[in-house]
Each structure stands twice: as structure tokens, then as C-alpha cells.
Design an enzyme around this catalytic site. Structure first.
Site, PDB file in Angstrom:
ATOM      1  N   HIS A  22       0.846  -1.200   0.000  1.00 38.54           N
ATOM      2  CA  HIS A  22       0.000   0.000   0.000  1.00 38.54           C
ATOM      3  C   HIS A  22       0.879   1.246   0.000  1.00 38.54           C
ATOM      4  O   HIS A  22       2.114   1.167  -0.030  1.00 38.54           O
ATOM      5  CB  HIS A  22      -1.015  -0.042   1.142  1.00 38.54           C
TER       6      HIS A  22
ATOM      7  N   HIS B  27       3.834   1.560   2.515  1.00 36.06           N
ATOM      8  CA  HIS B  27       5.050   0.814   2.144  1.00 36.06           C
ATOM      9  C   HIS B  27       5.795   1.560   1.036  1.00 36.06           C
ATOM     10  O   HIS B  27       7.023   1.665   1.052  1.00 36.06           O
ATOM     11  CB  HIS B  27       4.701  -0.580   1.629  1.00 36.06           C
TER      12      HIS B  27
ATOM     13  N   CYS C  43      -1.119  -9.681  20.798  1.00 41.92           N
ATOM     14  CA  CYS C  43      -1.954  -9.174  19.710  1.00 41.92           C
ATOM     15  C   CYS C  43      -1.447  -9.727  18.388  1.00 41.92           C
ATOM     16  O   CYS C  43      -0.289  -9.508  18.019  1.00 41.92           O
ATOM     17  CB  CYS C  43      -1.949  -7.649  19.658  1.00 41.92           C
TER      18      CYS C  43
ATOM     19  N   CYS D 170      -0.326  -7.020  15.875  1.00 40.82           N
ATOM     20  CA  CYS D 170       1.016  -6.471  16.136  1.00 40.82           C
ATOM     21  C   CYS D 170       2.082  -7.546  15.987  1.00 40.82           C
ATOM     22  O   CYS D 170       3.261  -7.235  15.890  1.00 40.82           O
ATOM     23  CB  CYS D 170       1.142  -5.928  17.551  1.00 40.82           C
TER      24      CYS D 170
ATOM     25  N   CYS E 175      -6.541  -3.849  21.416  1.00 48.00           N
ATOM     26  CA  CYS E 175      -5.301  -3.231  20.952  1.00 48.00           C
ATOM     27  C   CYS E 175      -5.663  -1.965  20.179  1.00 48.00           C
ATOM     28  O   CYS E 175      -6.502  -1.991  19.272  1.00 48.00           O
ATOM     29  CB  CYS E 175      -4.544  -4.188  20.038  1.00 48.00           C
TER      30      CYS E 175
ATOM     31  N   HIS F  20      -4.912  -2.218  16.334  1.00 45.81           N
ATOM     32  CA  HIS F  20      -5.635  -3.174  15.495  1.00 45.81           C
ATOM     33  C   HIS F  20      -7.088  -3.381  15.858  1.00 45.81           C
ATOM     34  O   HIS F  20      -7.782  -4.156  15.208  1.00 45.81           O
ATOM     35  CB  HIS F  20      -4.887  -4.509  15.481  1.00 45.81           C
TER      36      HIS F  20
ATOM     37  N   LYS G 285      -6.838   7.133   9.659  1.00 42.98           N
ATOM     38  CA  LYS G 285      -5.833   6.074   9.625  1.00 42.98           C
ATOM     39  C   LYS G 285      -6.139   5.149   8.434  1.00 42.98           C
ATOM     40  O   LYS G 285      -7.302   4.820   8.206  1.00 42.98           O
ATOM     41  CB  LYS G 285      -5.922   5.290  10.937  1.00 42.98           C
TER      42      LYS G 285
ATOM     43  N   LYS H 280      -7.837  -1.497   6.512  1.00 42.43           N
ATOM     44  CA  LYS H 280      -8.727  -2.352   5.728  1.00 42.43           C
ATOM     45  C   LYS H 280     -10.159  -2.171   6.188  1.00 42.43           C
ATOM     46  O   LYS H 280     -11.085  -2.131   5.377  1.00 42.43           O
ATOM     47  CB  LYS H 280      -8.321  -3.822   5.929  1.00 42.43           C
TER      48      LYS H 280
HETATM   49  N1  MSP Z   1       7.591  -6.571   8.891  1.00 43.59           N
HETATM   50  C1  MSP Z   1       7.723  -5.456   9.775  1.00 43.59           C
HETATM   51  C2  MSP Z   1       9.101  -4.807   9.629  1.00 43.59           C
HETATM   52  C3  MSP Z   1      10.258  -5.701   9.849  1.00 43.59           C
HETATM   53  S1  MSP Z   1      11.761  -4.893   9.559  1.00 43.59           S
HETATM   54  C4  MSP Z   1      12.916  -5.917  10.130  1.00 43.59           C
HETATM   55  C5  MSP Z   1       6.651  -4.435   9.481  1.00 43.59           C
HETATM   56  N2  MSP Z   1       6.128  -4.487   8.248  1.00 43.59           N
HETATM   57  S2  MSP Z   1       4.952  -3.544   7.699  1.00 43.59           S
HETATM   58  O1  MSP Z   1       4.531  -4.144   6.439  1.00 43.59           O
HETATM   59  O2  MSP Z   1       3.947  -3.334   8.668  1.00 43.59           O
HETATM   60  O3  MSP Z   1       5.624  -2.197   7.308  1.00 43.59           O
HETATM   61  C6  MSP Z   1       5.878  -1.199   8.253  1.00 43.59           C
HETATM   62  C7  MSP Z   1       6.514  -0.030   7.574  1.00 43.59           C
HETATM   63  O4  MSP Z   1       5.706   0.404   6.449  1.00 43.59           O
HETATM   64  C8  MSP Z   1       6.599   1.234   8.422  1.00 43.59           C
HETATM   65  O5  MSP Z   1       7.698   1.252   9.283  1.00 43.59           O
HETATM   66  C9  MSP Z   1       6.725   2.288   7.342  1.00 43.59           C
HETATM   67  O6  MSP Z   1       8.014   2.253   6.823  1.00 43.59           O
HETATM   68  C10 MSP Z   1       5.724   1.812   6.309  1.00 43.59           C
HETATM   69  N3  MSP Z   1       4.373   2.328   6.570  1.00 43.59           N
HETATM   70  C11 MSP Z   1       3.247   1.576   6.701  1.00 43.59           C
HETATM   71  N4  MSP Z   1       2.184   2.399   6.847  1.00 43.59           N
HETATM   72  C12 MSP Z   1       2.583   3.687   6.849  1.00 43.59           C
HETATM   73  C13 MSP Z   1       1.926   4.929   6.965  1.00 43.59           C
HETATM   74  N5  MSP Z   1       0.619   5.052   7.090  1.00 43.59           N
HETATM   75  N6  MSP Z   1       2.697   6.052   6.926  1.00 43.59           N
HETATM   76  C14 MSP Z   1       4.052   5.982   6.754  1.00 43.59           C
HETATM   77  N7  MSP Z   1       4.691   4.825   6.655  1.00 43.59           N
HETATM   78  C15 MSP Z   1       3.993   3.667   6.730  1.00 43.59           C
HETATM   79  O7  MSP Z   1       6.357  -3.639  10.327  1.00 43.59           O
END
Ligand code: MSP
Length: 479
Positions: free
Chosen positions: A16, A19, A124, A127, A141, A144, A291, A294
Site C-alpha cells: 500500500h 510501504h 496481539c 502487532c 489493541c 488493530h 488512519k 482495511k
Molecule cells: N515486517 C515489519 C518490519 C520488519 S523490519 C525488520 C513491518 N512491516 S509492515 O509491512 O507493517 O511495514 C511497516 C513499515 O511500512 C513502516 O515502518 C513504514 O516504513 C511503512 N508504513 C506503513 N504504513 C505507513 C503509513 N501510514 N505512513 C508511513 N509509513 C507507513 O512492520
């Protein structure tokens, strides 16, 4: 060599906009450094173990690995489509990664940094973490909106508490640098809180979580997904057969700061590996004030936005709209507004009118006129991850060039220049004319150079037009 990382992303859903945000930022930095003649190793990838993935796979009726293959391919494809050019894409289900985690943990177990004990508490699934009562709102949580599971189980712990003073020292002295400053203070505050750091459970009973790497010394357990995932930053170098440890910069958002700022350096210290030079923690953004989730059904697919407005405009907007280290908001209408003003009216217009006039007035653009000047401020801003600041500077140059045309009104010089041509004379007007366009062309080259990391595809087109002098609108106005 500059070693740049993003978090590796969970594959329970397709990529998304959140990412894409981090990955685009890392790509901009990587492209910037490559453009400055540096060798770069830019790593991203997917985090494929754990309950979350296990459940997502089951929902689709797929074996976890089949599901993982499908999702990892989607991430790879998305980054390719968004012009994100990583040097390596790590998947935690890669056998070599699994072997690396196993060996690393065995060393920590042998030296007593990992031990078995009973864990009682809340868990959770969203998380993928044990959570505290403080993290709950109405028993759920906060992140979530789920009721956590009550848990009492045998697990293996990592002795995080043993590293408390060490962590405090390396963070305070910036040996392990955390930016922005507020994030560093947040971590220090956490270390200094009453009771200090607690040991971290790094395994899960395989009766609960099947989809994980088994502990080599106890097959009843799999590694906690975070322990497995953090080590990707090391294992990837082994797999890619490259030696550039430690990372120069690790990017992520604030919600996973504690894992990266505490558990991660502690694991590295236990494993006698040197520490990353810098963690840069960017903000979280909302979608039109809400926020992204989904449940709310407002998850933004970056590919859809890119298809509608182009890759460059999407990349530009994400980094231009709010400061990289702060929280922000994404709204499509703001993207359109900024696109129309800064890309269509400012940059597109500058390119278009400059080339049109060069053609109409038959101005020769010589090599001397393409001379390039480094800006300095823009470099500094990009190197400090102030992407917004860099883009503001670039836009300032574009706006300045448009204002310059409006002030000089080169078309007014045409009549007299033409007359002089008829009588075969070099005139002041003609000279002035050439000077003006030499200046404009040099600004456009400079702007293209600085925009390349942000909008590689569009900059190629700008450069092509500057060379061929055939104008075509690259940022058509959005109605
Ligand atoms: N798999 C773990 C990370 C492991 S690293 C050793 C994880 N993955 S995640 O798919 O949830 O991705 C988290 C990361 O996605 C955040 O730290 C950020 O870089 C990015 N973001 C996800 N949603 C975001 C926003 N709404 N805004 C900004 N960045 C966001 O956690």
C-alpha cells in the site's frame, strides 16, 4: 559504499501507499548517491513468517509458502512499476536467510543471551507482539482494534535487560544515531523508565505458530517473527555476496522504532556485529485525515495513483507534501492541486515555453550554454533527508526562471532582432536574447539533475526534449 535499508514488509496484504512511501524515499536517496558517483547497496524485501501471514494464507486456502511466493512477487512488481530500483530484494523464507538466523541465534543461545522461561501476558496477532495493559483501549489493541489473546507459555527470552546500559550509552553518544532528535529522546525515555528494559520473548510455541523458523535446539518452538526479520539486514549481504556492513542508513516509520532502536542493536551487540550508523524514523501519514486501514476501506494502492497521475508525480507529491520526519496526511485532491501548480504550471510550462521560443526564434544552444552549476543547498537537504526542503528549493528555481521570462519578455526583442538580421548585423538584442536562453537552458538542466532521483522517468523525458528541442507536454493539466 552506501548501504541503505527499508523495513521488510509483511505480506499479509498487497503493498500500500505506506510501504511505497518508505521505499520511494530510500530509492530517492539511493539514486541521489549513485548520481554522485557512490556505490550503493539499497535493500528492501518481504517479511514472510508469523501468524499474520499464516492466517492470510489460510484465508485464501493456500499453503503459506505458495501464498508468500505470490505476495512477494506482487511487492517486487509494484516496486518495479514505481521505478524503485533496489539492489537486492530479500525474502525471509529464503533458505539462506533461515540458516543465517539459526546460526546467529545458536551463538547467542550458547553464550547465554537466550534462555527459556514462562511468559504470562497478552498477545496481539495484529502487532505480532506481546502487548501491555497500557496499550489497550476498551480491552482492545489500539492499533488493530482487536481483543488480544491471554497467554501463559514457555518461551525463549533474549536478555535485553543485560544491554540496558550499553544501549543507553550508544544512543546518548550517537554511536548508534537515531534521527530525528525527538525519536532519539523517545527511545532514551523508554530505556530510563521505571523498571528499565525487560527481556524479550523471541520464540513462539510451534503449536500456536507453525509458520516460522524452528529453533535449532528446540523444535517445539519457532522464532518470533521480529527476531527472524531484523536479521534480514545481515543475511541479505551473505546472500547477495556483498560486504558493506554496517548500514549507513536504515529507514522506517515510528511504529517499529523500538524494535529497531533497542532489540536490534542489542542483538547485534550480542552477536559482536558493529552497529548501523543511523536510523532515520519518518512519520506516519493518514488518508484524508483517517488512519489507513482495511476496516475503513481506505487503503490506497500506490499503483492506481501512479497509473492515474504518473510515477514521478506520485513520488514527488509523497515527499513534497509534508516533512519526512513528521506525520502528515495524504489526500488525492492535494496531489492534484500540487501537480497542477508545481508540475504543470511551473515546471511543465517552463520547459514548454523555453523550447517553443528557442524554436520560434531559432536560437542556437551551445555547449557553453549548458554549463552546470551545483546548488549546494539541495545536496545538503537530500543528504539530511529533508526531501521536502530539497523539492521546495527546486521549485523555487523553476518559479524563478518563469518569473525571469516574464520580466525579460524575450519576445519583445524579436522585432528589433529580426530587423537587424535583415540588414545582416549582430545586435545587442540578439546577444541578450541568447544570454536569456542560455540561462534558461542551464536552469532546466540543473532542475532535471536534481529532480532525477525523485522523478527518474519524467526527467529522462525532460532531458530528451532539451536535446531534441521538440516540445511535448509532460505534465498535462488535470481538470
Ligand atoms: N515486517 C515489519 C518490519 C520488519 S523490519 C525488520 C513491518 N512491516 S509492515 O509491512 O507493517 O511495514 C511497516 C513499515 O511500512 C513502516 O515502518 C513504514 O516504513 C511503512 N508504513 C506503513 N504504513 C505507513 C503509513 N501510514 N505512513 C508511513 N509509513 C507507513 O512492520
Amino acid at each position: 559504499m552506501k548501504y541503505i535499508t527499508t523495513p521488510i514488509y509483511y505480506i499479509n496484504a498487497k503493498p500500500h501507499l505506506g510501504h511505497a512511501y518508505t521505499t520511494i524515499a530510500a530509492d530517492v536517496l539511493a539514486r541521489y548517491w549513485r548520481g554522485r558517483g557512490q556505490k550503493v547497496f539499497f535493500l528492501t524485501g518481504t517479511d514472510e513468517h508469523g501468524l499474520k501471514v499464516e492466517r492470510a494464507a489460510a484465508k485464501e486456502g493456500l499453503a503459506p509458502k505458495v501464498f508468500a511466493d505470490k505476495m512477494a512477487a506482487q511487492f517486487l512488481e509494484a516496486w518495479k512499476k514505481l521505478d524503485i530500483n533496489c539492489d537486492f530484494f530479500i525474502r525471509t523464507t529464503d533458505k539462506a536467510h533461515e540458516k543465517y538466523v539459526t546460526e546467529f541465534a545458536s551463538k547467542l543461545y550458547r553464550q547465554g543471551d537466550i534462555y527459556k522461561d514462562i511468559y504470562r501476558g497478552l498477545y496481539c496477532v495484529g502487532c505480532e507482539a506481546y502487548i501491555q495493559d497500557d496499550d489497550l483501549v476498551d480491552g482492545k489493541c489500539l492499533l488493530h482494534n482487536q481483543v488480544p489473546q491471554k497467554i501463559k507459555e514457555d518461551v525463549y527470552f533474549f536478555r535485553l535487560s543485560k544491554y540496558q546500559e550499553h544501549l543507553k550509552k550508544i544512543i546518548e553518544t550517537d554511536i548508534f544515531r537515531i534521527e530525528p532528535k525527538e525519536r532519539k529522546n523517545e527511545v532514551l525515555g523508554f530505556i530510563n523508565q521505571e523498571g528499565g528494559l525487560k527481556d524479550v520473548a523471541i520464540s513462539r510455541s510451534s503449536s500456536k505458530v507453525k509458520w516460522g523458523i524452528p529453533l535449532p535446539w528446540d523444535k517445539e518452538h519457532v522464532f518470533y517473527v521480529w527476531f527472524d526479520a531484523l536479521l534480514n539486514y545481515l543475511s541479505a549481504l551473505k546472500i547477495a555476496q556483498i560486504s558493506c556492513w554496517p548500514p549507513d542508513i536504515q529507514l522506517m516509520a515510528k511504529e517499529i522504532l523500538r524494535f529497531h532502536a533497542l532489540l536490534w542493536p542489542a542483538i547485534l551487540s550480542a552477536g559482536e556485529e558493529s552497529l548501523p550508523k543511523k536510523l532515520f524514523v519518518h512519520g506516519y501519514f493518514t488518508i484524508e485525515g483517517k488512519k489507513m486501514s482495511k476496516t475503513l476501506g481506505n487503503v490506497v494502492d500506490p499503483l492506481e495513483i501512479a497509473k492515474k497521475y504518473g510515477n514521478g508525480p506520485l513520488r514527488y507529491f509523497l515527499l513534497r507534501e509534508f516533512p519526512f520526519g513528521e506525520d502528515g496526511d495524504y489526500a488525492e485532491k492535494n496531489l492534484i492541486r500540487r501537480y497542477n501548480s508545481e508540475l504543470a504550471d511551473d515546471l511543465g510550462n517552463l520547459l514548454q515555453r523555453t523550447i517553443v521560443m528557442i524554436n520560434r526564434f531559432k536560437i542556437k544552444v551551445t555547449a557553453r550554454q549548458r554549463e552546470f552549476r551545483h546548488n549546494g543547498i539541495i545536496e545538503e537537504k537530500i543528504e539530511n533527508l529533508d526531501f521536502q526542503g530539497a523539492l521546495v528549493e527546486i521549485n523555487r528555481a523553476v518559479k524563478g526562471a518563469n518569473a525571469y521570462i516574464d520580466k525579460e519578455k524575450p519576445w519583445k526583442l524579436v522585432d528589433s532582432a529580426r530587423k537587424s538580421k535583415e540588414i545582416g548585423l549582430e545586435t545587442e538584442e540578439k546577444k541578450r536574447f541568447e544570454e536569456i536562453f542560455a540561462h534558461l537552458i542551464s536552469i532546466l538542466h540543473q532542475v532535471a539533475y536534481y529532480l532525477e532521483p525523485f522523478m527518474p522517468r519524467e526527467v529522462l523525458e525532460i532531458q530528451r526534449q532539451l536535446k531534441s528541442l521538440k516540445p511535448e507536454p509532460i505534465f498535462p493539466k488535470i481538470k
